[in-house]
Design a protein around this motif. Structure first.
Motif, mmCIF file in Angstrom:
data_model
loop_
_atom_site.group_PDB
_atom_site.id
_atom_site.type_symbol
_atom_site.label_atom_id
_atom_site.label_comp_id
_atom_site.label_asym_id
_atom_site.label_seq_id
_atom_site.Cartn_x
_atom_site.Cartn_y
_atom_site.Cartn_z
ATOM 1 N N ILE A 166 15.994 68.135 -56.318
ATOM 2 C CA ILE A 166 16.825 67.105 -56.938
ATOM 3 C C ILE A 166 15.979 66.485 -58.041
ATOM 4 O O ILE A 166 14.902 65.954 -57.774
ATOM 5 C CB ILE A 166 17.265 66.022 -55.932
ATOM 6 C CG1 ILE A 166 18.108 66.635 -54.817
ATOM 7 C CG2 ILE A 166 18.044 64.929 -56.653
ATOM 8 C CD1 ILE A 166 18.512 65.672 -53.734
ATOM 9 N N VAL A 194 20.786 69.156 -59.276
ATOM 10 C CA VAL A 194 20.506 69.607 -57.909
ATOM 11 C C VAL A 194 20.527 71.130 -57.871
ATOM 12 O O VAL A 194 21.425 71.761 -58.426
ATOM 13 C CB VAL A 194 21.546 69.037 -56.916
ATOM 14 C CG1 VAL A 194 21.309 69.557 -55.518
ATOM 15 C CG2 VAL A 194 21.509 67.519 -56.932
ATOM 16 N N VAL A 239 24.203 61.750 -57.104
ATOM 17 C CA VAL A 239 23.645 62.863 -56.333
ATOM 18 C C VAL A 239 24.702 63.592 -55.510
ATOM 19 O O VAL A 239 24.745 64.829 -55.520
ATOM 20 C CB VAL A 239 22.473 62.375 -55.445
ATOM 21 C CG1 VAL A 239 21.974 63.483 -54.546
ATOM 22 C CG2 VAL A 239 21.336 61.861 -56.319
#
Length: 177
Positions: free
Chosen positions: A24, A41, A62
């Protein structure tokens, strides 16, 4: 009600993949008025039986980036040939400045690999393999080089039939595993 339950069970079996988040990273885009931050990611998806895919997703949050990466990885899944629990032959995968040596190993050796290479190899289902990263240390390029090597592997049975020979004539190692 029975039909719906069968469809649900089918979906659960279909989505029985080994999903691993590898990296990430926060990335920035410079625009007028400052920087715009997003997350990149990198994900590996495999069924542990010879099918594996790598995906990259980018988004402002995220969870969205993870979802996009998983979708991409599932779309990009490829079948890789297996010879028992190892590779059919040695190969070097390349991507950018990264090179990865993938080498078959005898039963009981285990997975000798690190980082992104280990994740891709284990998700594909290999249990005995030796690897060595020969070029760049960039995780993304190393993973893509590993995928390149796996995609270029040839199935020993296919090679034997193409050449019109017996499998034992093509590979002296056939029958050891």
């Amino acid at each position: 009600m029975g039909q719906r339950r069968r469809e649900q069970n089918f979906r659960e079996q279909k989505d029985d993949f080994d999903e691993r988040i590898i990296d990430i990273a926060r990335v920035a885009k410079v625009v007028q008025g400052g920087r715009r931050f997003a997350f990149r990611v990198t994900v590996v998806v495999g069924d542990n039986r010879g099918k594996v895919g790598v995906g990259i997703g980018k988004a402002r949050t995220v969870p969205d980036a993870i979802r996009k990466a998983l979708e991409t990885a599932r779309k990009n899944m490829v079948n890789v040939p297996m010879y028992g629990t190892t590779l059919p032959h040695e190969i070097i995968g390349r991507h950018g400045a990264a090179k990865v040596l993938l080498k078959p190993a005898s039963p009981g050796t285990g997975v000798i690999a690190g980082g992104g290479v280990r994740a891709v190899i284990e998700a594909a289902g290999y249990r005995d393999i030796l690897t060595k990263s020969l070029g760049s240390s960039n995780v993304l390029n190393v993973m893509m080089a590993t995928m390149n090597g796996l995609e270029r592997l040839m199935d020993i049975r296919q090679v034997a039939s193409d050449r019109g020979k017996d499998i034992k004539e093509v590979s002296p190692f056939w029958g050891r595993n």
